[in-house]
Design an enzyme around this catalytic site. Structure first.
Site, PDB file in Angstrom:
ATOM      1  N   LYS A  50       0.800  -1.225   0.000  1.00 16.17           N
ATOM      2  CA  LYS A  50       0.000   0.000   0.000  1.00 16.17           C
ATOM      3  C   LYS A  50       0.837   1.282   0.000  1.00 16.17           C
ATOM      4  O   LYS A  50       0.420   2.311  -0.544  1.00 16.17           O
ATOM      5  CB  LYS A  50      -0.943   0.011   1.208  1.00 16.17           C
ATOM      6  CG  LYS A  50      -2.033  -1.050   1.168  1.00 16.17           C
ATOM      7  CD  LYS A  50      -3.008  -0.806   0.024  1.00 16.17           C
ATOM      8  CE  LYS A  50      -4.193  -1.757   0.069  1.00 16.17           C
ATOM      9  NZ  LYS A  50      -5.142  -1.516  -1.042  1.00 16.17           N
ATOM     10  N   GLU A  73      -9.855   5.827   3.150  1.00 16.05           N
ATOM     11  CA  GLU A  73     -10.627   4.699   3.676  1.00 16.05           C
ATOM     12  C   GLU A  73      -9.666   3.535   3.881  1.00 16.05           C
ATOM     13  O   GLU A  73      -8.583   3.502   3.282  1.00 16.05           O
ATOM     14  CB  GLU A  73     -11.729   4.306   2.693  1.00 16.05           C
ATOM     15  CG  GLU A  73     -11.307   3.376   1.567  1.00 16.05           C
ATOM     16  CD  GLU A  73     -10.271   3.953   0.607  1.00 16.05           C
ATOM     17  OE1 GLU A  73      -9.421   3.175   0.110  1.00 16.05           O
ATOM     18  OE2 GLU A  73     -10.276   5.177   0.357  1.00 16.05           O
ATOM     19  N   SER A 120       1.477  -9.774  -1.146  1.00 17.36           N
ATOM     20  CA  SER A 120       1.140  -8.349  -1.020  1.00 17.36           C
ATOM     21  C   SER A 120       1.313  -7.773   0.376  1.00 17.36           C
ATOM     22  O   SER A 120       1.413  -6.564   0.533  1.00 17.36           O
ATOM     23  CB  SER A 120      -0.305  -8.117  -1.475  1.00 17.36           C
ATOM     24  OG  SER A 120      -1.199  -8.915  -0.710  1.00 17.36           O
TER      25      SER A 120
END
Length: 399
Positions: free
Chosen positions: A87, A109, A380
């Site tokens: 991220k 969010e 990830s």
């Protein structure tokens, strides 16, 4: 490859947003086009990716896993990015862009909390006020990430409406943005939402696939037969897929959350697999594939992993699935949990439950041989954030 005009990917994408947001979207697209190739912007972006995020991340050969499944398996170690997930690649890019555009406040969010944490990190580092919206259900199952955000000065607002998950957090973040659009940048965490967000997030995350291209050539002298990535909204999937879209010999597998796997007539109770069983619809400003009832109402999604608990998917992924450039597939909660434990015990790596869905598909596909002899899995994120959930699930299994 797939973008045409007005942010469309085939028939998917577009801008389905309130009139009040259209100037802000236009401003964002103009700012991105202005700064994305500017030398000073790229210099600052590359500095933060290297010295703050810790890129490039390793492409790790999973020796024991490879031996078990009879194929050469590499893991792209996005779990080693600062904060524990891919991220940060996107939040660094968008936060720097926001600064260049004169914004002083970030709103975001988060589902699993990794995007919220990554936003909190860049907000603190760049001195930007930061507010994160998170579904109340996700606040409960991701308490450690909530505390991490608060440690960095971010205000975390639990969302009690709807399903109390990512979909509802996005709704509230958008409402905040509408109210404070002059000084605020809405930092979306996935390849979802109205144009230009799917394009911007994809571009910032594509550093993953670009690195894999160079690393796999260095290690194997060729591109992989297959690339496998978990898919909720789809930022990590598009990040590793996009640089390979034109490489027709490389198969792309998008693994969604199949939920409990129980037989049911209610899609929402079964999974979060929008690519596999969703229908065309509008969600959060984009035309894509969504879980909806016969009246077009968005259904509640369900997944063991907060980051995949989303009733839609990025429009570009929907397009790539429609033209058969990627293969949508799904695994159940139990299969993902088994893969979580397997990677821990066989490779000494604790994966996120989201990434465990991609790992689980290796086992499902091993017998058919559909993945080929050389496979890259996008790992990830790391699983520290999920330990409470795993402990709870293990207790329930042994009752």
């Amino acid at each position: 490859m797939s973008r045409t005009t007005y942010g469309k990917y085939g028939k998917y994408g577009g801008q389905f947003s309130p009139e009040v947001l259209m100037p802000a979207l236009a401003e964002l697209e103009e700012g991105y086009e202005k700064y994305k190739d500017e030398p000073e912007f790229l210099k600052e972006l590359n500095y933060y990716l290297k010295d703050f995020a810790g890129r490039e991340t390793p492409l790790y050969f999973a020796k024991r896993l490879s031996k078990k499944y009879g194929t050469r398996i590499y893991l792209k170690r996005e779990d080693l990015v600062h904060g524990g997930a891919h991220k940060l690649n996107n939040t660094i890019g968008q936060a720097i862009l926001a600064k260049y555009m004169g914004k002083t406040r970030l709103v975001a969010e988060t589902g699993a909390g990794q995007h919220g944490t990554a936003t909190a990190m860049v907000g603190a580092n760049l001195g930007l006020e930061t507010v994160v919206y998170m579904g109340a259900k996700d606040v409960e199952r991701q308490r450690m990430n909530v505390y991490r955000m608060e440690l960095m000065g971010t205000v975390v607002n639990p969302v009690e409406s709807g399903s109390k998950t990512l979909k509802d957090a996005i709704n509230e973040a958008m409402r905040d943005w509408v109210t404070n659009v002059v000084n605020t940048h809405y930092l979306i965490g996935s390849v979802v939402g109205p144009h230009p967000y799917p394009m911007i997030v994809r571009d910032f995350q594509s550093v993953i696939g670009r690195e894999v291209k160079e690393q796999i050539m260095e290690k194997e002298g060729r591109y992989p037969d297959s690339i496998v990535a978990c898919t909720g909204g789809g930022s990590n999937a598009m990040g590793i897929f996009y640089p390979f879209v034109e490489e027709k010999d490389v198969k792309l597998f998008a693994v969604e959350a199949g939920g409990s796997g129980l037989k049911t007539t209610e899609k929402a109770a079964l999974h979060s697999a929008s690519l596999c069983t969703g229908e065309e619809g509008i969600l959060h400003g984009a035309h894509t594939r969504v879980l909806q009832d016969k009246y077009g109402q968005i259904l509640e999604s369900s997944s063991i992993s907060a980051g995949l608990d989303y009733a839609g998917v990025g429009p570009e992924l929907a397009y790539l699935a429609e033209i058969c450039r990627l293969t949508p597939c799904n695994v159940s909660d139990d299969e993902a949990l088994a893969a979580f434990h397997e990677l821990c015990r066989m490779e000494g790596i604790i994966p996120a439950l989201e990434s465990s869905h991609a790992l689980a598909y290796i086992k499902k596909a091993a017998e058919s041989g559909e993945l080929g002899e050389l496979v890259v899995i996008n790992l990830s994120g790391r699983g520290d954030k999920d330990l409470e959930t795993v402990i709870k699930l293990n207790k329930e299994v042994h009752r």
